[in-house]
Scaffold this motif. Structure first.
Motif, PDB file in Angstrom:
ATOM      1  N   VAL A  37      -6.367 -21.557 -62.604  1.00 22.56           N
ATOM      2  CA  VAL A  37      -5.892 -22.677 -61.786  1.00 22.56           C
ATOM      3  C   VAL A  37      -6.977 -23.123 -60.818  1.00 22.56           C
ATOM      4  CG1 VAL A  37      -4.267 -23.355 -59.971  1.00 22.56           C
ATOM      5  CG2 VAL A  37      -3.439 -22.155 -61.995  1.00 22.56           C
ATOM      6  N   VAL A  38      -7.660 -22.173 -60.183  1.00 18.16           N
ATOM      7  CA  VAL A  38      -8.745 -22.515 -59.259  1.00 18.16           C
ATOM      8  C   VAL A  38      -9.855 -23.256 -59.994  1.00 18.16           C
ATOM      9  CG1 VAL A  38     -10.595 -21.574 -57.818  1.00 18.16           C
ATOM     10  CG2 VAL A  38      -8.276 -20.676 -57.600  1.00 18.16           C
ATOM     11  N   GLU A  39     -10.229 -22.771 -61.172  1.00 17.63           N
ATOM     12  CA  GLU A  39     -11.286 -23.421 -61.943  1.00 17.63           C
ATOM     13  C   GLU A  39     -10.870 -24.823 -62.371  1.00 17.63           C
ATOM     14  OE1 GLU A  39     -14.441 -22.391 -62.367  1.00 17.63           O
ATOM     15  OE2 GLU A  39     -13.738 -20.892 -60.912  1.00 17.63           O
ATOM     16  N   PHE A  40      -9.604 -24.989 -62.692  1.00 15.92           N
ATOM     17  CA  PHE A  40      -9.088 -26.300 -63.071  1.00 15.92           C
ATOM     18  C   PHE A  40      -9.175 -27.269 -61.900  1.00 15.92           C
ATOM     19  CE2 PHE A  40      -5.026 -28.892 -63.448  1.00 15.92           C
ATOM     20  CZ  PHE A  40      -5.590 -29.859 -64.268  1.00 15.92           C
ATOM     21  N   ILE A  41      -8.742 -26.826 -60.722  1.00 12.75           N
ATOM     22  CA  ILE A  41      -8.800 -27.672 -59.528  1.00 12.75           C
ATOM     23  C   ILE A  41     -10.242 -28.047 -59.208  1.00 12.75           C
ATOM     24  CG2 ILE A  41      -8.375 -27.731 -57.034  1.00 12.75           C
ATOM     25  CD1 ILE A  41      -5.954 -25.914 -57.540  1.00 12.75           C
ATOM     26  N   LYS A  42     -11.138 -27.080 -59.301  1.00 16.97           N
ATOM     27  CA  LYS A  42     -12.554 -27.355 -59.044  1.00 16.97           C
ATOM     28  C   LYS A  42     -13.112 -28.361 -60.040  1.00 16.97           C
ATOM     29  CE  LYS A  42     -13.857 -22.911 -56.927  1.00 16.97           C
ATOM     30  NZ  LYS A  42     -14.702 -21.689 -57.096  1.00 16.97           N
ATOM     31  N   GLY A  43     -12.718 -28.218 -61.306  1.00 14.48           N
ATOM     32  CA  GLY A  43     -13.206 -29.130 -62.336  1.00 14.48           C
ATOM     33  C   GLY A  43     -12.791 -30.568 -62.081  1.00 14.48           C
ATOM     34  N   LEU A  44     -11.547 -30.746 -61.619  1.00  7.72           N
ATOM     35  CA  LEU A  44     -11.087 -32.105 -61.307  1.00  7.72           C
ATOM     36  C   LEU A  44     -11.832 -32.677 -60.109  1.00  7.72           C
ATOM     37  CD1 LEU A  44      -7.214 -31.943 -61.836  1.00  7.72           C
ATOM     38  CD2 LEU A  44      -8.969 -32.822 -63.366  1.00  7.72           C
ATOM     39  N   PHE A  45     -12.129 -31.829 -59.122  1.00 11.28           N
ATOM     40  CA  PHE A  45     -12.877 -32.323 -57.966  1.00 11.28           C
ATOM     41  C   PHE A  45     -14.295 -32.726 -58.349  1.00 11.28           C
ATOM     42  CE2 PHE A  45     -11.888 -32.710 -53.490  1.00 11.28           C
ATOM     43  CZ  PHE A  45     -10.526 -32.452 -53.480  1.00 11.28           C
ATOM     44  N   ASP A  46     -14.873 -32.075 -59.318  1.00 14.19           N
ATOM     45  CA  ASP A  46     -16.200 -32.475 -59.793  1.00 14.19           C
ATOM     46  C   ASP A  46     -16.185 -33.904 -60.323  1.00 14.19           C
ATOM     47  OD1 ASP A  46     -17.816 -30.276 -59.220  1.00 14.19           O
ATOM     48  OD2 ASP A  46     -17.153 -29.197 -61.005  1.00 14.19           O
ATOM     49  N   GLU A  47     -15.052 -34.303 -60.931  1.00 17.88           N
ATOM     50  CA  GLU A  47     -14.939 -35.648 -61.477  1.00 17.88           C
ATOM     51  C   GLU A  47     -14.823 -36.716 -60.388  1.00 17.88           C
ATOM     52  OE1 GLU A  47     -15.050 -36.288 -64.882  1.00 17.88           O
ATOM     53  OE2 GLU A  47     -15.647 -34.183 -64.880  1.00 17.88           O
TER      54      GLU A  47
END
Length: 307
Positions: free
Chosen positions: A116-126
């Motif tokens: 979940v943390v990695e998913f949230i971080k990935g969206l913030f990168d976008e």
């Protein structure tokens, strides 16, 4: 089953283009001619021709006038440009892959902290691409870009990410809320639930709202330990704010009529307040602050390439 029709020529249509249900031929017409303007397009029948599947190829000017909205062709073109900024880099594909992986797992091991943390971080990168692909943002001075980037990134990232959570139906899983509490705090669960019920609006509306937020001066309205930095060209920024806000309002009136536009606009304000609550709830969370700072740094490096 109700059959949707193209708002222009009235043939069966299933998809929305430029904010209107329309068939592929009419979509192509608007895409090719939106920038030309009505002054270069002349109707052969003095504006009184009938538009249907048999005559749509000849009724050039009428296609632009048919919707009867107060949006000009330039404003429709701007909506299209802003829409493409978000469409291409929205993170929806990331969200769909994440949900596919999680729902394929046994129930007891779904939506655990690490993924979940990695998913949230990935969206913030976008999120940075919403700035990098906005022509009006790139027209600002480097100082003003950096100032706005620092003060708006959390709100834009949180709003766009939560909208994606809504679109992929993540809010329907209680295990997700449990994980939110573990990776942040209990207050985040409350704030997240408040946001989850305020995201059910037109995707075009979201795109316009994100565009407005890119130029918003949060440092003057939201408390921060860091003193506000004055913008060097506030007139230019206010002009862009006004242009985008008027665009949003005209689109709402076009889409929902006046009464519906007022209600939707009020809902958007409530949504922004709810998003702000989520930001306050995670303000002191180290991994979140680190990710925000990382995105700001990467975006600044990219923006430097435009100077």
């Amino acid at each position: 089953m109700v059959q949707n029709k193209c708002k222009i020529c009235e043939v069966p249509a299933r998809h929305t283009h430029f904010g209107v249900i329309s068939c592929d031929p009419c979509k192509t017409f608007f895409k090719r001619n939106a920038k030309h303007g009505q002054e270069t397009l002349k109707c052969r029948y003095d504006g009184h021709c009938e538009i249907n599947i048999n005559t749509r190829h000849f009724s050039t000017l009428n296609l632009l006038q048919r919707d009867q909205s107060t949006l000009s062709t330039d404003q429709w073109a701007l909506i299209s440009n802003l829409s493409h900024c978000y469409d291409e880099y929205s993170g929806l594909s990331i969200g769909e892959r994440f949900m596919c992986r999680q729902t394929s797992l046994p129930i007891k091991i779904r939506f655990k902290s690490a993924p979940v943390v990695e998913f949230i971080k990935g969206l913030f990168d976008e999120t940075q691409l919403l700035f990098n692909n906005n022509r009006d943002f790139l027209s600002l001075s480097m100082d003003d870009r950096c100032t706005l980037l620092h003060t708006t990134i959390k709100h834009i990232g949180s709003l766009s990410s939560n909208f994606i959570y809504h679109k992929i139906d993540l809010f329907s899983y209680p295990a997700y809320y449990d994980t939110v509490g573990m990776i942040t705090n209990v207050n985040s669960i409350i704030a997240t639930k408040r946001v989850s019920v305020r995201l059910d609006f037109d995707v075009i509306v979201l795109k316009l709202l994100l565009a407005i937020l890119c130029f918003s001066t949060f440092q003057y309205t939201v408390y921060s330990h860091t003193p506000p930095v004055n913008l060097t060209n506030i007139q230019q920024i206010l002009y862009i704010q006004n242009t985008y806000t008027e665009l949003l309002w005209r689109y709402l009136v076009y889409k929902y009529n006046f009464e519906g536009a007022v209600k939707c606009f009020s809902d958007l304000i409530r949504c922004l307040f709810a998003v702000h609550d989520t930001i306050i709830a995670v303000e002191e969370i180290e991994w979140f602050s680190d990710k925000v700072n990382s995105v700001i740094q990467k975006t600044e490096q990219t923006l430097n390439l435009y100077d």
